[in-house]
Design an enzyme around this catalytic site. Structure first.
Site, PDB file in Angstrom:
ATOM      1  N   SER A   1      35.249  30.026  42.739  1.00  0.00           N
ATOM      2  CA  SER A   1      36.193  30.266  43.819  1.00  0.00           C
ATOM      3  C   SER A   1      35.626  29.637  45.100  1.00  0.00           C
ATOM      4  O   SER A   1      35.417  28.424  45.145  1.00  0.00           O
ATOM      5  CB  SER A   1      36.454  31.764  43.955  1.00  0.00           C
ATOM      6  OG  SER A   1      37.581  32.008  44.740  1.00  0.00           O
TER       7      SER A   1
ATOM      8  N   HIS B   1      42.681  34.297  37.719  1.00  0.00           N
ATOM      9  CA  HIS B   1      41.650  33.748  38.597  1.00  0.00           C
ATOM     10  C   HIS B   1      40.251  33.891  38.022  1.00  0.00           C
ATOM     11  O   HIS B   1      39.396  33.043  38.249  1.00  0.00           O
ATOM     12  CB  HIS B   1      41.712  34.431  39.967  1.00  0.00           C
ATOM     13  CG  HIS B   1      40.753  33.878  40.977  1.00  0.00           C
ATOM     14  ND1 HIS B   1      40.812  32.567  41.412  1.00  0.00           N
ATOM     15  CD2 HIS B   1      39.705  34.444  41.618  1.00  0.00           C
ATOM     16  CE1 HIS B   1      39.844  32.361  42.295  1.00  0.00           C
ATOM     17  NE2 HIS B   1      39.171  33.472  42.432  1.00  0.00           N
TER      18      HIS B   1
END
Length: 707
Positions: free
Chosen positions: A564, A679
């Protein structure tokens, strides 16, 4: 308690700016970027590209004789029946969400405290997500529940199709263990959530259509929804602005479930909010810093947390302090209620969350990256703080609290000791309740802490976990992990997969505490955002250089990893210093920072990075954006980029475009995309295990083989 709630430069190469023409607003468009088509997450063309890349990567990695063994090792840990089943404490029992080989999508289940204390608790299944997904033909991923206190019988269950952040919501009865016929249901997926006002009323923040979401694709309105009425006809009770990151209304509620008021906020950036209270028939703006938030209720006192110095009422509360007002006085005069200091950090201390029981509050803190937990009470009009008796030199946390009693659970962990769960009923010191098994052999391993000197002279601490028999001779394969953003701390913890699949195999592990993170409080974060974000990248590079200088490793055996924001970190590192690293795992990353505000939830992070549409800010970003920094004529360390098709947060486009650009330049690279996860990757343990094995085979081939 916060809303929201990683060798000298002489060897380095000089990089030229990308000389392609730029669109008028400074943001590259289709004429400047040949890979924009990969931003369509599920277009046929993009998915064909993904399948081809996946096949290429799997064909190479899976033929490595270590792949099957590593996959089995990872799956054994992920599916282990003897791992700690962490719980939440509710009035009707202890709740746990559990995934294993029999329940890959998971089951929500409950037990009693008496049974939980045994080695083999008896669990009652409340919701079987695998059975629900099979019955409805969906790839449901459980995203939690919001329940009506104090009984928490009625809950809104959040479900995601395939793991994306957007969810649907359905009302569920924890007693009957069934979704309620004719109950509250929101079948249109969206960001946002709900809060219970009472049994027949919800506060709802969703995408209601008609321009009710922000540029960041989050809701900015809240409606009051009455049972039995259409959501489309629900009364709007708060509206932020379309320019906000997000906005919404909520409740001030005590541990008995009593509502004491309505609040609202407008997040004008990821780190700044304007807060309101409903008072005498109107929304009144609270006189508090934009980098501060409303907390919970402790002994009739309403708390606030501030990330900056707060000057008010003739006094100054320091950044990272916990501040309080008398709740009843606040309800009468929100901005005039007298404020008192509950807790302020000493040097290199910072808050790390906490919880509230029936009669006390608990706050976890870091003291020079070492954990402590404080018990906080308001007695005889004074704040009393005592330290909870938990292990020294460990990372500590508040795991679960009861709002009905003084029951509380804590966790303790470090790099080499299995995680431990502690329990107290409030009458004495915590006692060990459960201990995680040892998933790797730590015999002979040790942990050291060092400091690197960053480009501007700042001292950046990092941890080194040394495998058995390692010598500081510069000949060791080492994996450097970092994050460095959003005030999120990277702390010592028992990393079972890393221990089994990397440390046991002879690799060293390095964890960096970079500016931009939260290890030393909000100041540590704020000194490395926006125009100063390069400091995070400099810190990471400095740790890598220091590891080489100390003889931990060498550039040919130093790998880096992050996900991320950490994926952006790794991207900046291998493009700015390709000579320093020989492997780079770029996981679910941000990567194209000139278009990041247009991809996924990117616009919400302008407060962290800046806005590429503004020339001055674009200049900051253009100086490090990895996608633009990949240029012809530079030998990069063959990165492994991976993403998830269902990731609607950072979005797979970033990793895809990075891989495609490397391919276009004839550079070595690897790419893999989990086509069903969100994610964080795979929706079940088999997928997660395979992804772990792919990364470890890559690292071993790059850093261990032929070295």
């Amino acid at each position: 308690m916060k809303r929201v709630s990683t060798l000298a430069m002489g060897a380095a190469m000089a990089f030229g700016m990308n000389t392609q023409a730029i669109a008028q607003d400074g943001v590259p468009g289709p004429d400047e970027d040949p890979y924009i088509w990969l931003e369509e997450a599920r277009s046929d063309e993009a998915l064909d590209w993904v399948r081809a890349e996946n096949n290429r990567t799997m064909a190479h990695m899976a033929q490595d004789p270590r792949f099957d063994e590593l996959t089995a090792e990872a799956l054994a840990i992920l599916d282990a029946e003897d791992r700690i089943p962490y719980v939440s404490i509710r009035k009707d029992g202890l709740y746990n969400f559990w995934q294993d080989k029999e329940n890959p999508k998971g089951v929500l289940r409950r037990t009693t405290l008496e049974s939980y204390k045994t080695d083999d608790p008896e669990w009652e299944t409340i919701l079987d997500v695998d059975a629900l997904a099979a019955a409805e033909g969906k790839e449901w991923v459980y995203k939690g529940s919001t329940c009506l206190p104090p009984d928490q019988r009625l809950c809104m269950i959040a479900l995601s199709d395939g793991g994306e952040d957007a969810t649907i919501l359905r009302e569920f009865d924890m007693t009957t263990k069934k979704f309620i016929d004719g109950g509250f249901v929101i079948e249109e997926k969206s960001q946002g959530g709900v809060q219970w006002l009472d049994e027949d009323t919800l506060l709802v923040g969703r995408d209601f259509g008609g321009g009710t979401i922000t540029e960041s694709e989050y809701p900015f309105t809240t409606r009051l929804w009455k049972r039995g009425t259409p959501l489309s006809e629900a009364e709007e009770i708060f509206r932020g602005e379309a320019s906000d990151v997000w906005a919404g209304a909520g409740l001030i509620r005590d541990n008995k479930g009593v509502v004491h008021g309505r609040t609202a906020f407008r997040a004008i950036s990821f780190h700044e909010s304007i807060n309101y209270i409903w008072h005498e028939g109107e929304w009144v703006e609270l006189d508090m810093p934009k980098k501060a938030s409303i907390g919970g209720i402790i002994d009739g006192q309403l708390t606030f947390s501030t990330d900056v110095d707060w000057e008010t009422q003739g006094q100054v509360f320091p950044a990272d302090a916990l501040v309080a007002v008398d709740l009843e006085e606040f309800k009468r005069d929100p901005n005039g209620a007298k404020k008192t200091l509950v807790w302020a950090p000493a040097e290199r201390q910072t808050k790390q969350g906490g919880g509230v029981t029936a009669n006390s509050a608990y706050m976890a803190i870091l003291d020079n990256v070492v954990g402590k937990v404080l018990k906080i009470d308001f007695e005889d009009s004074e704040w009393v703080t005592t330290e909870v008796n938990l292990p020294d030199n460990a990372t500590l946390g508040v795991q679960a609290t009861s709002s009905e009693t003084d029951e509380i659970m804590f966790t303790s962990t470090d790099f080499l000791s299995p995680s431990t769960l502690w329990y107290s009923d409030g009458s004495g010191d915590p006692q060990v309740l459960k201990t995680s098994p040892e998933y790797f052999d730590a015999t002979g391993m040790e942990v050291e802490q060092f400091e690197a000197t960053s480009k501007d002279g700042a001292k950046v601490p990092y941890f080194l976990v040394k495998p058995k028999g390692m010598e500081m001779d510069g000949k060791n394969p080492a994996l450097l992990y970092g994050y460095g953003g959003f005030q999120i701390s990277q702390l010592p913890s028992y990393r079972a997969l890393t221990g089994k699949m990397w440390l046991e195999k002879g690799g060293a592990f390095i964890l960096a505490n970079l500016r931009g993170g939260g290890e030393f409080g909000p100041g540590w974060h704020q000194m490395a955002i926006r125009e100063n974000k390069q400091r995070t990248w400099d810190d990471f590079i400095a740790v890598g250089e220091d590891a080489v200088k100390r003889g931990i490793t060498n550039p040919g055996q130093l790998g880096i990893q992050g996900g991320s924001q950490g994926g952006l970190l790794v991207g900046t590192a291998f493009t700015q210093r390709p000579d320093l690293f020989d492997a780079a795992i770029v996981a679910i990353p941000l990567f194209d920072m000139l278009r990041y505000h247009l991809i996924g939830r990117g616009a919400s992070w302008i407060g962290e990075y800046g806005d590429p549409r503004i020339p001055e800010q674009r200049e900051w970003i253009e100086g490090y954006s990895p996608y633009q920094k990949i240029v012809d004529g530079v030998d990069y360390p063959a990165p492994f980029l991976w993403a998830s098709t269902a990731d609607d947060r950072t979005h797979p486009a970033h990793a895809r475009k990075g891989a495609a650009k490397l391919k276009g330049l004839g550079q070595d690279y690897w790419y893999y995309e989990d086509m069903t996860g969100g994610h964080s990757g795979g929706v079940d343990n088999e997928q997660r295990a395979k992804l772990q094995a792919l990364q470890m085979v890559y690292l071993m081939q790059r850093l261990m083989d032929d070295n």
